[in-house]
Write a protein that holds these residues in place. Sequence first.
Motif, mmCIF file in Angstrom:
data_model
loop_
_atom_site.group_PDB
_atom_site.id
_atom_site.type_symbol
_atom_site.label_atom_id
_atom_site.label_comp_id
_atom_site.label_asym_id
_atom_site.label_seq_id
_atom_site.Cartn_x
_atom_site.Cartn_y
_atom_site.Cartn_z
ATOM 1 N N ASP A 146 51.444 28.698 65.338
ATOM 2 C CA ASP A 146 51.729 29.010 66.744
ATOM 3 C C ASP A 146 51.816 27.758 67.593
ATOM 4 O O ASP A 146 51.356 26.684 67.198
ATOM 5 N N ALA A 147 52.458 27.916 68.744
ATOM 6 C CA ALA A 147 52.830 26.786 69.594
ATOM 7 C C ALA A 147 51.633 25.901 69.933
ATOM 8 O O ALA A 147 51.745 24.672 69.959
ATOM 9 N N ALA A 148 50.468 26.503 70.156
ATOM 10 C CA ALA A 148 49.285 25.745 70.571
ATOM 11 C C ALA A 148 48.837 24.764 69.481
ATOM 12 O O ALA A 148 48.207 23.744 69.759
ATOM 13 N N GLU A 149 49.202 25.082 68.273
ATOM 14 C CA GLU A 149 48.755 24.293 67.121
ATOM 15 C C GLU A 149 49.609 23.032 66.928
ATOM 16 O O GLU A 149 49.227 22.118 66.205
ATOM 17 N N PHE A 150 50.783 23.022 67.561
ATOM 18 C CA PHE A 150 51.733 21.927 67.326
ATOM 19 C C PHE A 150 51.496 20.777 68.298
ATOM 20 O O PHE A 150 51.710 20.897 69.497
ATOM 21 N N ILE A 151 51.040 19.648 67.775
ATOM 22 C CA ILE A 151 50.795 18.473 68.615
ATOM 23 C C ILE A 151 51.717 17.349 68.141
ATOM 24 O O ILE A 151 51.446 16.682 67.157
ATOM 25 N N PRO A 152 52.857 17.193 68.866
ATOM 26 C CA PRO A 152 53.836 16.201 68.423
ATOM 27 C C PRO A 152 53.315 14.772 68.540
ATOM 28 O O PRO A 152 52.524 14.471 69.433
ATOM 29 N N GLU A 153 53.778 13.925 67.651
ATOM 30 C CA GLU A 153 53.413 12.510 67.713
ATOM 31 C C GLU A 153 54.442 11.765 68.557
ATOM 32 O O GLU A 153 55.636 12.061 68.476
ATOM 33 N N GLN A 154 53.964 10.780 69.321
ATOM 34 C CA GLN A 154 54.847 9.927 70.125
ATOM 35 C C GLN A 154 55.950 9.320 69.267
ATOM 36 O O GLN A 154 55.674 8.797 68.188
ATOM 37 N N GLY A 155 57.187 9.398 69.769
ATOM 38 C CA GLY A 155 58.274 8.669 69.098
ATOM 39 C C GLY A 155 58.825 9.345 67.852
ATOM 40 O O GLY A 155 59.773 8.850 67.263
ATOM 41 N N VAL A 156 58.234 10.467 67.455
ATOM 42 C CA VAL A 156 58.746 11.180 66.279
ATOM 43 C C VAL A 156 59.715 12.265 66.743
ATOM 44 O O VAL A 156 59.430 12.997 67.693
ATOM 45 N N ARG A 157 60.874 12.353 66.095
ATOM 46 C CA ARG A 157 61.879 13.349 66.474
ATOM 47 C C ARG A 157 61.766 14.557 65.545
ATOM 48 O O ARG A 157 61.883 14.429 64.328
ATOM 49 N N TYR A 158 61.518 15.700 66.149
ATOM 50 C CA TYR A 158 61.271 16.912 65.371
ATOM 51 C C TYR A 158 62.460 17.870 65.412
ATOM 52 O O TYR A 158 63.074 18.063 66.467
ATOM 53 N N GLY A 159 62.775 18.476 64.272
ATOM 54 C CA GLY A 159 63.755 19.549 64.213
ATOM 55 C C GLY A 159 63.020 20.847 63.914
ATOM 56 O O GLY A 159 62.040 20.846 63.158
ATOM 57 N N LEU A 160 63.457 21.952 64.521
ATOM 58 C CA LEU A 160 62.755 23.223 64.327
ATOM 59 C C LEU A 160 63.591 24.212 63.525
ATOM 60 O O LEU A 160 64.778 24.437 63.820
#
Length: 348
Positions: free
Chosen positions: A255-269
């Motif tokens: 779930d969305a609350a669990e996702f903590i993106p890292e600085q500078g990393v580009r994520y695809g969903l």
Amino acid sequence: METRMEEVDPLADGRPLFEEAARVLSEGGLVALPTETVYGLGADALNAEAVARVFEVKQRPSFDPLIVHLSHAKELSKVASIPSGLEETVGMLARLFWPGPLTMVLPKTDVVPDIVTSGLDTVAVRVSSHPVMRGVIKALGHPVAAPSANRFGRISPTSAGAVMKELGGSIELVLDAGACSEGLESTIVRPVFDEKGKPAVELLREGPVTREQFRNVIKVIKLKKPRDGDQQHPVSPGRLESHYAPGKPFLVVEDAAEFIPEQGVRYGLLSFKGDSALVSSHDWASVVVLSPGSGRLAEASVRLFALMRQLDENENIDVIVAEPVPKSGLGYAIMDRMSRAAQAHSSH
Ligand code: TXA
Ligand code: MG
């Protein structure tokens, strides 16, 4: 080596092309060909040298056996012997699910070379419903051994283009019949007796034939994950955790609350329906959707591997994030593939 690609016209008589593919196979060559699940890398199953080339080209370890494909269930007794007391069970499964996306593991006969089964005394057998696979087997007059047409541990190809990316330049021929209709590899079961001596099946790999479909007709025993170093019981050697691996890190996020993106990393969903909280919670480099709006598991399974490849090939993405799908029906097989793709990166 130059790999030839031939398009199969579904409206024309396929036989000349099937005979051409059979000629390549009978000379020990390798032909990638469509099934309803994924594209397979075919070799004459009775030609040990040709089968050895399959392992070489896929860079597949020799302990991971291949599936033997027949054109019809009535050929089963050539390659497998049915344990006494399980004849009715095997007959029923064959009637219900063949031709189709089911593979049965049974004791092998002597005509099957040991290299096909990696020295096991069992053989995995399947009758595909795809007219191209069946047509080529008929033209060859021998069963065809075919693993998925990808390099070992990678995502299975569901189109001829994906096969070319995996194996172009190292096999003789690819038959292009468009996208596969199921999109996930066959369900693998082993007919056995349960602890009370009643017929049952062990579920070795989740796939398009679902647990629910079996449960209507036979008891299903779900195998526990093999323990580390458990070489004693190579029941399904291919049940390696790290499989279906994209080149990029792959995370399954509940779930969305669990996702903590890292600085500078580009994520695809990789989204299920495209309308979740996760979709709007982050500025994604790209969002692809398995079953836009409707959230149909059948549609999601057909598109899964192609979309995993698409995200993997997208140069603007460093990490792939996937949303889980509901755990029912085809959802088990989809989640199995996703968690193995994730495992491939967490284990090394
Ligand atoms: O849908 C499919 O099954 C596709 C198409 C091409 O038919 N084939 C496929 O093959 O997925 P492959 O090689 O990628 O996966 C076959 C799996 C492997 O995990 C292997 O370990 C297992 O079947 N297998 C083969 N022979 C076996 C045996 N005798 N006992 C247990 N597992 C076996
Ligand atoms: Mg495979």
